[in-house]
Design an enzyme around this catalytic site. Structure first.
Site, mmCIF file in Angstrom:
data_model
loop_
_atom_site.group_PDB
_atom_site.id
_atom_site.type_symbol
_atom_site.label_atom_id
_atom_site.label_comp_id
_atom_site.label_asym_id
_atom_site.label_seq_id
_atom_site.Cartn_x
_atom_site.Cartn_y
_atom_site.Cartn_z
ATOM 1 N N ASP A 87 0.797 -1.222 0.000
ATOM 2 C CA ASP A 87 0.000 0.000 0.000
ATOM 3 C C ASP A 87 0.833 1.277 0.000
ATOM 4 O OD1 ASP A 87 -2.538 -1.075 -0.334
ATOM 5 O OD2 ASP A 87 -2.582 -1.713 1.757
ATOM 6 N N ASP A 148 -6.785 -5.031 -4.668
ATOM 7 C CA ASP A 148 -6.536 -3.657 -4.204
ATOM 8 C C ASP A 148 -5.255 -3.093 -4.813
ATOM 9 O OD1 ASP A 148 -7.755 -5.552 -2.471
ATOM 10 O OD2 ASP A 148 -7.622 -4.244 -0.736
ATOM 11 N N GLY A 206 -8.081 -18.845 -6.135
ATOM 12 C CA GLY A 206 -8.579 -17.605 -5.536
ATOM 13 C C GLY A 206 -8.990 -17.824 -4.087
ATOM 14 N N THR A 208 -10.495 -15.361 -0.425
ATOM 15 C CA THR A 208 -10.822 -14.020 0.060
ATOM 16 C C THR A 208 -10.048 -13.714 1.329
ATOM 17 O OG1 THR A 208 -12.638 -12.469 0.352
ATOM 18 C CG2 THR A 208 -12.776 -14.525 1.623
ATOM 19 N N ARG A 220 -15.821 -3.966 -2.137
ATOM 20 C CA ARG A 220 -14.730 -2.971 -2.220
ATOM 21 C C ARG A 220 -13.646 -3.447 -3.182
ATOM 22 N NH1 ARG A 220 -14.121 -1.801 2.892
ATOM 23 N NH2 ARG A 220 -12.025 -2.475 3.438
ATOM 24 N N TRP A 224 -12.141 -1.432 -6.283
ATOM 25 C CA TRP A 224 -10.706 -1.193 -6.551
ATOM 26 C C TRP A 224 -10.379 -1.599 -7.989
ATOM 27 C CZ3 TRP A 224 -9.469 2.040 -3.138
ATOM 28 C CH2 TRP A 224 -9.447 1.826 -1.762
HETATM 29 N N1 GLY Z 1 -6.928 -2.199 0.864
HETATM 30 C C1 GLY Z 1 -7.519 -2.723 2.023
HETATM 31 C C2 GLY Z 1 -8.966 -2.514 2.115
HETATM 32 O O1 GLY Z 1 -9.595 -2.062 1.161
HETATM 33 O O2 GLY Z 1 -9.513 -2.798 3.175
#
Ligand code: GLY
Length: 380
Positions: A87, A148, A206, A208, A220, A224
């Site tokens: 990040d 993300d 895959g 989660t 979310r 992203w």
């Molecule tokens: N990138 C981490 C989240 O969206 O929680």
């Protein structure tokens, strides 16, 4: 309506400068933001909010506060433990790179390139991907990519453009291609994360981390993806990325509930009390506005996507914003951080606040945030 919502967000951010001092907001507990001294993955969003408010108002107090966050990001570059994840893109695009875009300060350009180098330390040559979490080569996490990460790639594309070093661009393109191939499914839904064999690079499957089940679509993550692929298209002009962003966007829109604001996972049973994630809808709105900048005028989906973004942003303003509470710390109610982990459900998320204001400013002022340098026509 947009103008009032922007003014409200700016006024709250002004108040929050005094409330937060040199600390950074993360997520709230019962309406009070948890603060930290720049040690979390989310700290760039506070910086980005300050830069958005500065760009909109020109008020020095926003720049002074934003400059302090950038100084904090400079100190953070030397603290190994707090940059041990992908990040870095969120952290430095919205702080140091924003400063470079708005002020042209050479030091912030250098700091942003250092951040891109730091992100490149997570490049796994064998498998040709960026490792999301954990120490590089970690037994558990070493083979994992996550959706993300698409939002962290603009840092690398940008560094390639500024330095002429193609390594950054190669890594970003490989990561975007792998994400397209393995994270996006045939029905345009998405996995949150995907594992590879660290030695051979062979795909495993895959899984989660924050979604309902391994095969579900965490809203979310899908958001992203919409925004991240649109940004990869902006930097590469590869039409596959534009198409992928559009497919993810159509899936997102087609699966929204009546008020057009997402629940936390598209596959979670919807019953009274199922948490929303307003932050997913704020990200999707900003991402759709980026996507729309690239779709041809005669694209058959254009009208539907335009209507969807206006209507869902209107729902965020009217039903989810804190406009009726001048003392609120956050801008958007009903975000969810980590439902599986029972962390901050129905609270403020600082990234939700950031993308909400970014989407409003894109719509009202053509201010697109800090994922790329401004091109003629993007910014009035
Ligand atoms: N990138 C981490 C989240 O969206 O929680």
């Amino acid at each position: 309506m947009w103008q009032n919502a922007i003014e409200d967000a700016v006024a709250k951010t002004r108040n929050n400068i005094k409330r937060f001092g040199d600390l950074f907001p993360h997520v709230s507990q019962q309406g009070i933001y948890e603060l930290n001294p720049n040690t979390d993955w989310t700290n760039g969003f506070w910086s980005g909010l300050l830069w958005l408010c500065y760009e909109y108002t020109g008020e020095p107090q926003f720049k002074e506060a934003a400059d302090r966050t950038v100084a904090g990001m400079r100190r953070r570059m030397d603290v190994k433990e707090v940059l041990a994840h992908h990040d870095i893109g969120f952290l430095y695009s919205l702080s140091a790179k924003a400063a470079w875009i708005l002020t042209g300060d050479e030091g912030t350009r250098e700091l942003t390139i250092q951040a891109a180098d730091k992100l490149m330390e997570r490049w796994r040559e064998q498998g040709q991907y960026l490792q999301a979490w954990g120490p590089v080569g970690d037994e558990q996490e070493g083979g994992r990519i996550i959706i993300d990460c698409l939002m962290n790639l603009p840092l690398l594309y940008w560094a390639a453009e500024l330095t002429g070093d193609e390594r950054y661009r190669h890594a970003a393109i490989q990561q975007a291609d792998k994400s397209r191939r393995y994270l996006v499914r045939g029905d345009d839904s998405s996995y949150h994360t995907f594992f590879f064999n660290q030695e051979t690079g062979e795909p495993i499957g895959g899984a989660t981390h924050q979604g309902f089940t391994n095969g579900s679509t965490w809203t979310r993550g899908q958001a992203w993806g919409i925004y991240g692929f649109a940004l990869s298209y902006r930097y590469t002009r590869d039409p596959l990325y534009l198409d992928t962003s559009k497919r993810l966007a159509r899936f997102f829109i087609d699966h929204l509930p009546e008020d057009l604001v997402a629940y936390w996972d598209f596959n979670a049973p919807q019953q009274p009390g199922t948490p929303r994630d307003s932050s997913a809808s704020a990200i999707a709105a900003a991402g759709l506005l980026e996507l729309l900048l690239h779709l041809p005028a005669d694209d058959s989906d254009r009208h539907e996507l335009e209507q969807a973004v206006i209507r869902s942003l209107a729902s965020l303003v009217e039903r989810y914003s804190t406009m009726d509470d001048p003392d609120a710390e956050g801008l958007l109610n009903h975000g969810s951080y980590h439902v599986r982990g029972n962390l901050s459900l129905d609270d403020y998320m600082i990234w939700g606040d950031y993308f909400y204001l970014e989407a409003l400013l894109r719509l009202e002022r053509g201010i697109p945030g800090y994922w790329y340098e401004r091109a003629a026509g993007d910014h009035e």
